[in-house]
Write an enzyme that holds these catalytic residues in place. Structure first.
Site, PDB file in Angstrom:
ATOM      1  N   HIS A  97       0.849  -1.192   0.000  1.00  0.00           N
ATOM      2  CA  HIS A  97       0.000   0.000   0.000  1.00  0.00           C
ATOM      3  C   HIS A  97       0.889   1.247   0.000  1.00  0.00           C
ATOM      4  O   HIS A  97       2.016   1.224   0.487  1.00  0.00           O
ATOM      5  CB  HIS A  97      -0.872   0.039   1.253  1.00  0.00           C
ATOM      6  CG  HIS A  97      -1.874  -1.057   1.338  1.00  0.00           C
ATOM      7  ND1 HIS A  97      -2.965  -1.015   2.192  1.00  0.00           N
ATOM      8  CD2 HIS A  97      -1.983  -2.241   0.683  1.00  0.00           C
ATOM      9  CE1 HIS A  97      -3.677  -2.111   2.059  1.00  0.00           C
ATOM     10  NE2 HIS A  97      -3.099  -2.877   1.154  1.00  0.00           N
ATOM     11  N   ALA A  98       0.354   2.337  -0.504  1.00  0.00           N
ATOM     12  CA  ALA A  98       1.050   3.619  -0.413  1.00  0.00           C
ATOM     13  C   ALA A  98       1.057   4.071   1.051  1.00  0.00           C
ATOM     14  O   ALA A  98       0.055   3.939   1.758  1.00  0.00           O
ATOM     15  CB  ALA A  98       0.361   4.657  -1.285  1.00  0.00           C
TER      16      ALA A  98
END
Length: 220
Positions: A97-98
């Site tokens: 995930h960012a």
């Protein structure tokens, strides 16, 4: 020591590389190149995976690399003659995930219009030739495992594993080298895994006996 009967490698195009003494195939072991039909995966000849609860042939991709999708932006490359034990998983870059924002929640994934752009990590995962991944090993995004490495049971691998290293633990660390630097260089130069199948079969005694000079004498 010479063998009392001829030896030949199994057909690399077959699904099941191991035949039991009664003549039946061992269905819990598969040639990866014959079952991993995925645009983001490359698997070399004679590399295999084993599982005590094997999926159907078309289920091996999801079993081994559950986060790798046809639209993923990264790749998984596995060399020749690799050995993958039960429970090994490749957690590829699509799983990440960012984390630069306030929240790590993947909002883009929940919007069909942006789903394919929602991949902050696009690193390939690369496994060299003749690598043994032990029971339950976890290979994280972007890992690069060198030729001839041995990954201990339950190891969590990230970063780079040197050629012919033995690694264990979480995070996986080098516990020893299988050969000295000169021998590693010689083995990589010989690249026996790229030889013709009949020559590799002839080299079996040297490979099993740790006889580098005998192996070199057979080199094409």
């Amino acid at each position: 020591m010479p063998f009392s009967r001829p030896f030949a490698l199994p057909d690399p195009a077959s699904i099941h590389p191991i035949t039991l003494p009664d003549g039946t195939p061992h269905t819990g072991t598969v040639h990866l190149a014959s079952v991993l039909d995925h645009p983001c995966i490359e698997a070399g000849a004679w590399s295999y995976a084993s599982d005590f609860d094997p999926p159907p042939p078309d289920g091996w991709t999801a079993r081994l690399a559950p986060y790798l999708f046809p639209f993923s932006q990264e790749g998984l490359r596995i060399g020749r003659f690799c050995q993958i034990a039960h429970g090994v998983r490749f957690i590829t870059a699509s799983a990440n995930h960012a984390t630069a924002g306030i929240s790590s929640f993947p909002f883009m994934v929940h919007d069909p219009a942006t789903m394919t752009d929602a991949q902050p990590d696009r690193r390939d995962t690369v496994i060299g030739h003749d690598v043994w991944l032990g029971y339950g090993a976890l290979v994280l995004p972007g890992a690069r495992i060198g030729n001839g490495a041995i990954i201990g049971a339950g190891a969590v691998v990230r970063g780079t594993v040197p050629d012919y290293a033995v690694v264990t633990g979480n995070p996986a660390t080098v516990v020893r080298m299988r050969f000295d630097a000169a021998q590693v260089a010689r083995l990589n130069a010989l690249a026996w895994w790229d030889w013709p199948a009949d020559l590799i079969a002839r080299a079996r005694p040297a490979l099993e006996a740790d006889d580098l000079d005998a192996l070199a004498a057979l080199a094409p």
